[in-house]
Motif scaffolding. Structure first.
Motif, PDB file in Angstrom:
ATOM      1  N   GLU A  45       0.832  -1.221   0.000  1.00 37.94           N
ATOM      2  CA  GLU A  45       0.000   0.000   0.000  1.00 37.94           C
ATOM      3  C   GLU A  45       0.858   1.260   0.000  1.00 37.94           C
ATOM      4  N   ILE A  46       1.884   1.238   0.852  1.00 37.64           N
ATOM      5  CA  ILE A  46       2.784   2.407   0.941  1.00 37.64           C
ATOM      6  C   ILE A  46       3.547   2.560  -0.371  1.00 37.64           C
ATOM      7  N   ALA A  47       4.031   1.439  -0.904  1.00 35.93           N
ATOM      8  CA  ALA A  47       4.799   1.491  -2.158  1.00 35.93           C
ATOM      9  C   ALA A  47       3.955   2.102  -3.266  1.00 35.93           C
ATOM     10  N   ALA A  48       2.690   1.666  -3.382  1.00 38.51           N
ATOM     11  CA  ALA A  48       1.815   2.168  -4.449  1.00 38.51           C
ATOM     12  C   ALA A  48       1.532   3.662  -4.264  1.00 38.51           C
ATOM     13  N   ARG A  49       1.278   4.054  -3.026  1.00 36.47           N
ATOM     14  CA  ARG A  49       0.988   5.471  -2.758  1.00 36.47           C
ATOM     15  C   ARG A  49       2.186   6.345  -3.136  1.00 36.47           C
ATOM     16  N   GLU A  50       3.381   5.868  -2.823  1.00 34.63           N
ATOM     17  CA  GLU A  50       4.599   6.640  -3.148  1.00 34.63           C
ATOM     18  C   GLU A  50       4.853   6.653  -4.652  1.00 34.63           C
ATOM     19  N   GLN A  51       4.516   5.555  -5.330  1.00 32.10           N
ATOM     20  CA  GLN A  51       4.642   5.538  -6.799  1.00 32.10           C
ATOM     21  C   GLN A  51       3.808   6.669  -7.392  1.00 32.10           C
ATOM     22  N   LEU A  52       2.598   6.771  -6.899  1.00 28.03           N
ATOM     23  CA  LEU A  52       1.666   7.782  -7.408  1.00 28.03           C
ATOM     24  C   LEU A  52       2.204   9.187  -7.166  1.00 28.03           C
ATOM     25  N   ARG A  53       2.807   9.349  -5.988  1.00 26.52           N
ATOM     26  CA  ARG A  53       3.327  10.674  -5.637  1.00 26.52           C
ATOM     27  C   ARG A  53       4.560  11.043  -6.488  1.00 26.52           C
ATOM     28  N   SER A  54       5.356  10.035  -6.842  1.00 24.51           N
ATOM     29  CA  SER A  54       6.639  10.318  -7.506  1.00 24.51           C
ATOM     30  C   SER A  54       6.576  10.338  -9.026  1.00 24.51           C
ATOM     31  N   ILE A  55       5.601   9.633  -9.612  1.00 25.42           N
ATOM     32  CA  ILE A  55       5.701   9.347 -11.052  1.00 25.42           C
ATOM     33  C   ILE A  55       5.822  10.606 -11.929  1.00 25.42           C
ATOM     34  N   LEU A  56       4.996  11.604 -11.704  1.00 24.88           N
ATOM     35  CA  LEU A  56       5.075  12.778 -12.591  1.00 24.88           C
ATOM     36  C   LEU A  56       6.329  13.616 -12.347  1.00 24.88           C
ATOM     37  N   PRO A  57       6.713  13.876 -11.077  1.00 26.50           N
ATOM     38  CA  PRO A  57       7.991  14.590 -10.876  1.00 26.50           C
ATOM     39  C   PRO A  57       9.187  13.846 -11.482  1.00 26.50           C
ATOM     40  N   VAL A  58       9.209  12.520 -11.379  1.00 28.93           N
ATOM     41  CA  VAL A  58      10.339  11.744 -11.928  1.00 28.93           C
ATOM     42  C   VAL A  58      10.327  11.814 -13.460  1.00 28.93           C
ATOM     43  N   LEU A  59       9.137  11.727 -14.042  1.00 24.73           N
ATOM     44  CA  LEU A  59       8.996  11.823 -15.501  1.00 24.73           C
ATOM     45  C   LEU A  59       9.504  13.186 -15.991  1.00 24.73           C
ATOM     46  N   SER A  60       9.079  14.223 -15.302  1.00 24.45           N
ATOM     47  CA  SER A  60       9.459  15.567 -15.715  1.00 24.45           C
ATOM     48  C   SER A  60      10.969  15.781 -15.556  1.00 24.45           C
ATOM     49  N   GLU A  61      11.533  15.250 -14.452  1.00 29.05           N
ATOM     50  CA  GLU A  61      12.978  15.373 -14.211  1.00 29.05           C
ATOM     51  C   GLU A  61      13.787  14.633 -15.289  1.00 29.05           C
ATOM     52  N   SER A  62      13.285  13.495 -15.711  1.00 27.19           N
ATOM     53  CA  SER A  62      13.997  12.707 -16.718  1.00 27.19           C
ATOM     54  C   SER A  62      14.074  13.462 -18.052  1.00 27.19           C
ATOM     55  N   LEU A  63      12.970  14.097 -18.446  1.00 28.49           N
ATOM     56  CA  LEU A  63      12.980  14.885 -19.688  1.00 28.49           C
ATOM     57  C   LEU A  63      13.912  16.089 -19.547  1.00 28.49           C
ATOM     58  N   MET A  64      13.880  16.696 -18.357  1.00 29.22           N
ATOM     59  CA  MET A  64      14.722  17.873 -18.126  1.00 29.22           C
ATOM     60  C   MET A  64      16.205  17.520 -18.189  1.00 29.22           C
ATOM     61  N   GLN A  65      16.556  16.406 -17.524  1.00 30.60           N
ATOM     62  CA  GLN A  65      17.967  15.947 -17.527  1.00 30.60           C
ATOM     63  C   GLN A  65      18.481  15.732 -18.952  1.00 30.60           C
ATOM     64  N   ALA A  66      17.620  15.182 -19.799  1.00 26.94           N
ATOM     65  CA  ALA A  66      18.042  14.894 -21.185  1.00 26.94           C
ATOM     66  C   ALA A  66      17.901  16.121 -22.072  1.00 26.94           C
ATOM     67  N   ASN A  67      17.297  17.179 -21.504  1.00 25.49           N
ATOM     68  CA  ASN A  67      17.044  18.389 -22.268  1.00 25.49           C
ATOM     69  C   ASN A  67      16.176  18.104 -23.493  1.00 25.49           C
TER      70      ASN A  67
END
Ligand code: KG4
Ligand code: ZN
Length: 347
Positions: A45-67
């Protein structure tokens, strides 16, 4: 071809951009592992909740890192299993939404098989050039210990795997027994480094489960029982102290790594493999790497544990894009890809 890949099978949320299966353009990993510590194991339950919280910031950071922006991406890839259903769904539904909105092809990827591809990626994109085929791949993670044979980057065949506990599980369960933190491989490795054989008064010897009749299978549950017995006996004799705990950590690490090394080398000989590839969290273990004595490829530790780079590389080499409507999370996805080769042993 630039693939944006998503990994969310357990307690890591990861997004990467990989070019042509070999060049890392970006890799971002967020982990909720610290939040599970006090429960002594991962709480889905905790893992899933944290996935939900992280997914969009991580996605956005990945695009930013690659420019890069999404319009520069050629295809998408996502882990569909095996893993925890609540966690998997976050990555899968995010990837499907992106595919729906952008119209880009979407690859579904098997998390365990993808671990192997950590050996094919690097910042320079040249790492894979030193791999010679056929190759034998050992994937050793928290839930899996699997051997594969590869004829090329596009052909991977399952040879065998654990019939009970995985190697990572044996490390984790021993760590808990010895009073270390959850996800105990790194804790066991650190404790084992404090063991000094010359100062040891005890003779602790654990079994090596080689399973000679099952060359490609592993079994680590008996080892767990053996160490439990050893710990109880030592406790009864009041012989448990920090030095003895270091001794036990050393011995369990020796046992697991002896078995992994011998069986992988035997498979490599059997198939005249030009390369041995290590991957999965346990491949970060420096004693395991040392015992292969330079004869195995081992990715940097950050690529051994869960990340999305492996997913993007695996999609490039093995994947067939599918319509997003046909992509579904499958927590019990089989890792037994390709034709079983047990039957060909006598050939
Ligand atoms: O591949 P991974 O990150 O996640 C899964 O897909 O399971 O592997 C995690 C496993 C855990 O069991 C952890 O204890 C083990 O890899 N591990 C290690 C080391 N680092 C991580 N085991 C032994 N030595 C290490 N240094
Ligand atoms: Zn993994």
């Amino acid at each position: 071809m630039k693939i944006l890949s998503i990994e969310s099978s357990c307690d890591e949320t990861a997004v990467a951009i990989v070019e042509n299966g070999t060049t890392i353009r970006s890799s971002v990993v967020a982990s909720s592992s610290q939040m599970h510590k006090k429960w002594g194991g991962i709480v889905p339950e905790i893992a899933a909740r944290e996935q939900l919280r992280s997914i969009l910031p991580v996605l956005s950071e990945s695009l930013m890192q690659a420019n890069l922006s999404l319009s520069h991406i050629d295809a998408l890839a996502v882990t569909v299993g095996p893993g925890l259903i609540g966690s998997l769904l976050i990555g899968v539904e995010t990837a499907k939404t992106l595919a729906f909105l952008t119209g880009k092809p979407l690859f579904s990827v098997n998390h365990v098989i993808a671990h192997t591809y950590a050996n094919f990626v690097s910042d320079s994109g040249e790492e894979h050039e030193s791999i010679t085929f056929p190759a034998v791949s050992l994937v050793v993670s928290g839930g899996h210990t699997e051997l594969y044979r590869m004829e090329s980057p596009h052909t991977i065949v399952w040879l065998g795997g654990t019939i009970d506990d995985a190697a990572g599980e044996a490390f984790d369960k021993t760590a808990r027994l010895l009073g270390f933190e959850n996800r105990g491989g790194p804790a066991i490795e650190a404790a084992a480094k404090n063991f000094n054989i010359e100062h040891s008064e005890l003779n602790i010897r654990l079994p090596r489960p080689y399973l000679p009749d099952q060359p490609y299978n592993f079994s680590f549950s008996g080892l767990k029982t053996a160490i439990m017995r050893e710990v109880h006996a030592l406790k009864e004799k009041q012989q448990i102290n920090e030095a003895v705990i270091a001794h036990l950590a050393y011995e369990v690490q020796e046992s697991i790594t002896d078995v992994l090394v011998r069986k992988t080398q035997q498979a490599a000989e059997r198939f005249h493999a030009g390369s041995i590839l290590l991957s999965g969290g346990v491949a970060a273990n420096s004693r395991l790497r040392e015992k292969f004595n330079g004869t195995a490829h081992a990715p940097p530790p950050a690529l051994c544990t869960d990340n999305a780079v492996t997913i993007g590389s695996c999609a490039f080499f093995l994947g067939q894009p599918a319509d997003w409507r046909n992509i579904h999370a499958n927590p019990n996805l089989s890792v037994e890809i390709g034709e079983k080769l047990h039957e060909m042993d006598s050939v």
